[in-house]
Design an enzyme around this catalytic site. Structure first.
Site, PDB file in Angstrom:
ATOM      1  N   HIS A  37       0.843  -1.212   0.000  1.00 62.13           N
ATOM      2  CA  HIS A  37       0.000   0.000   0.000  1.00 62.13           C
ATOM      3  C   HIS A  37       0.874   1.257   0.000  1.00 62.13           C
ATOM      4  CE1 HIS A  37      -2.778  -2.938   2.194  1.00 62.13           C
ATOM      5  NE2 HIS A  37      -3.491  -2.591   1.156  1.00 62.13           N
ATOM      6  N   VAL A 176       4.687  -5.500  -4.568  1.00 62.36           N
ATOM      7  CA  VAL A 176       5.752  -5.416  -3.558  1.00 62.36           C
ATOM      8  C   VAL A 176       5.786  -6.755  -2.821  1.00 62.36           C
ATOM      9  CG1 VAL A 176       6.560  -4.215  -1.487  1.00 62.36           C
ATOM     10  CG2 VAL A 176       5.455  -2.934  -3.335  1.00 62.36           C
TER      11      VAL A 176
HETATM   12  P1  AMP Z   1      -6.385  -4.056  -0.490  1.00 61.69           P
HETATM   13  O1  AMP Z   1      -6.240  -3.223   0.748  1.00 61.69           O
HETATM   14  O2  AMP Z   1      -5.838  -5.438  -0.336  1.00 61.69           O
HETATM   15  O3  AMP Z   1      -7.766  -4.019  -1.067  1.00 61.69           O
HETATM   16  O4  AMP Z   1      -5.449  -3.394  -1.585  1.00 61.69           O
HETATM   17  C1  AMP Z   1      -5.519  -2.020  -1.879  1.00 61.69           C
HETATM   18  C2  AMP Z   1      -4.631  -1.727  -3.062  1.00 61.69           C
HETATM   19  O5  AMP Z   1      -3.287  -2.094  -2.737  1.00 61.69           O
HETATM   20  C3  AMP Z   1      -5.012  -2.532  -4.309  1.00 61.69           C
HETATM   21  O6  AMP Z   1      -4.830  -1.700  -5.461  1.00 61.69           O
HETATM   22  C4  AMP Z   1      -4.019  -3.657  -4.296  1.00 61.69           C
HETATM   23  O7  AMP Z   1      -3.759  -4.211  -5.566  1.00 61.69           O
HETATM   24  C5  AMP Z   1      -2.794  -2.953  -3.743  1.00 61.69           C
HETATM   25  N1  AMP Z   1      -1.855  -3.921  -3.175  1.00 61.69           N
HETATM   26  C6  AMP Z   1      -2.122  -4.859  -2.234  1.00 61.69           C
HETATM   27  N2  AMP Z   1      -1.023  -5.604  -1.999  1.00 61.69           N
HETATM   28  C7  AMP Z   1      -0.043  -5.126  -2.810  1.00 61.69           C
HETATM   29  C8  AMP Z   1       1.321  -5.468  -3.033  1.00 61.69           C
HETATM   30  N3  AMP Z   1       1.922  -6.479  -2.396  1.00 61.69           N
HETATM   31  N4  AMP Z   1       2.024  -4.756  -3.936  1.00 61.69           N
HETATM   32  C9  AMP Z   1       1.431  -3.735  -4.627  1.00 61.69           C
HETATM   33  N5  AMP Z   1       0.158  -3.355  -4.446  1.00 61.69           N
HETATM   34  C10 AMP Z   1      -0.583  -4.040  -3.557  1.00 61.69           C
END
Ligand code: AMP
Length: 286
Positions: A37, A176
Site C-alpha cells: 500500500h 511489492v
Molecule cells: P487491499 O487493501 O488489499 O484491497 O489493496 C488495496 C490496493 O493495494 C489494491 O490496489 C491492491 O492491488 C494494492 N496492493 C495490495 N497488496 C499489494 C502489493 N503487495 N504490492 C502492490 N500493491 C498491492
C-alpha cells in the site's frame, strides 16, 4: 493529514483542491496497510499534488462465508502509516455511510470477471467495481493507483473506467514482495509460521516459470504443470487455479505467444493467496 468519514466533506475537500488547480491522487484500500500500500501512496505522492487514501473494508466484495468479519482492521496503525507517507486526506467511511439501507445498483464488468477468481468468488468483482465507482464519485481524483498484485481487479477497474467514461487515469503499480518473494497482503497475517514458510513456494514457482519461458518454453499446459508440481511439493494446499492468460483480455492462452500473465490463487491453511507475473515471448530471453 485530515481524517474524514463524511462523504460530503470529502467530496467538497477534493473539489476545492482541484478548483485551486492541484492534481489529486487516490489510493483505495481496505486498510491493514503494508509496504505494498505504501508503494502506491509514494507513487501518488510523486505524481499528484494532493494524496487521498481510502480505508474501507467493503462488505459487498466478500462472498458469503468469506472473511469479512475477521478481516484485519487496525485504524490507528494505518493512520500512522498514512501520516509517514505524507498523505493529505484519509477517507474512513462506515458501512452505513457507504450503503445506507442497502444498494440496488451494481457495476458488473462482464467478460473480464468470468475467469480466474470470478467463479471462485461469486459477486466479488461486482462488489469491487461498485465500491470503486462510488469512491471515484466521492473523491473525484485525477489519478488513481492500483496494485498489479490484484491483476484481475486492475483489469476490471480499467475496463469500468473506459466503459463508463469515468474521468480518472488508472496507474498500475508493481507487486511489492517480502524477502522470500511472497506478495505482500493484509491476509498474510492469517498464516502460521510454517504456512508462511510454505507460502514462499508460490512466487518461487512463478519466477521459475518465468525463467523457463525465457529459455523457450511456450506451452501453457507445460508451464502450469511445472508450477503446480512445485507448489504441491512444498506442502498441503488447495489450488483454485494456475492459468496463463492474455495480459489485456485475461483470456486463457494455449501458448505464450503475446504479452501474458501467469496468475494463481492457492489456499494455504485458512489463507487464500493470489499472485501473478508477466511473461512475454517477444521479450523472453533478453
Ligand atoms: P487491499 O487493501 O488489499 O484491497 O489493496 C488495496 C490496493 O493495494 C489494491 O490496489 C491492491 O492491488 C494494492 N496492493 C495490495 N497488496 C499489494 C502489493 N503487495 N504490492 C502492490 N500493491 C498491492
Amino acid at each position: 493529514m485530515r481524517v474524514e468519514s463524511n462523504i460530503r466533506a470529502c467530496r467538497n475537500e477534493v473539489r476545492a483542491v482541484r478548483a485551486a488547480g492541484a492534481t489529486v491522487g487516490l489510493v483505495p484500500t481496505m486498510g491493514a496497510l503494508h509496504d505494498g500500500h505504501v508503494a502506491l501512496m509514494r507513487r501518488a505522492r510523486e505524481r499528484t499534488r494532493y494524496v487521498a487514501v481510502t480505508i474501507f473494508v467493503n462488505p459487498t466484495q466478500f462472498a458469503p462465508g468469506e472473511d469479512f468479519g475477521k478481516y484485519p482492521r487496525n485504524l490507528d496503525a494505518d493512520l500512522e502509516v498514512c501520516r509517514a507517507a505524507e498523505v493529505d486526506l484519509v477517507f474512513t467511511p462506515n458501512v452505513a455511510a457507504m450503503y445506507g439501507s442497502g444498494t440496488q445498483t451494481l457495476v458488473h464488468v462482464a467478460a473480464l470477471t468470468e475467469g480466474l477468481c470470478g467463479p471462485f468468488r461469486p459477486g466479488h468483482f461486482d462488489g469491487v467495481a461498485t465500491v470503486v465507482a462510488k469512491l471515484f464519485h466521492i473523491l473525484p481524483a485525477d489519478v488513481a493507483f492500483f496494485g498489479e498484485k490484484d491483476y484481475q481487479q486492475l483489469a476490471v477497474i480499467r475496463r469500468m473506467v473506459t466503459d463508463l467514461n469515468i474521468s480518472v487515469e488508472i496507474v498500475a503499480c508493481p507487486t511489492v514482495r517480502e524477502h522470500d518473494g511472497l506478495a505482500m497482503s493484509s491476509r498474510n497475517a492469517y498464516l502460521s509460521p510454517a504456512e508462511r514458510r510454505q507460502a514462499g513456494s508460490l512466487s518461487a514457482a512463478l519466477f521459475a516459470a518465468v525463467n523457463r519461458v525465457a529459455e523457450g518454453q511456450r506451452g501453457t499446459a507445460e508451464i502450469t504443470r511445472g508450477i503446480r508440481e512445485a507448489i504441491v511439493a512444498a506442502g498441503p494446499c488447495r489450488i483454485d487455479y494456475i492459468e496463463v492468460v492474455d495480459a489485456q483480455t485475461l483470456a486463457r492462452l494455449a501458448a505464450v505467444d503475446r504479452p501474458a500473465r501467469i496468475c494463481l490463487a492457492v489456499h494455504i491453511g485458512s489463507c487464500r493467496l493470489l499472485d501473478n507475473v508477466a511473461v512475454d515471448a517477444a521479450t523472453a530471453g533478453r
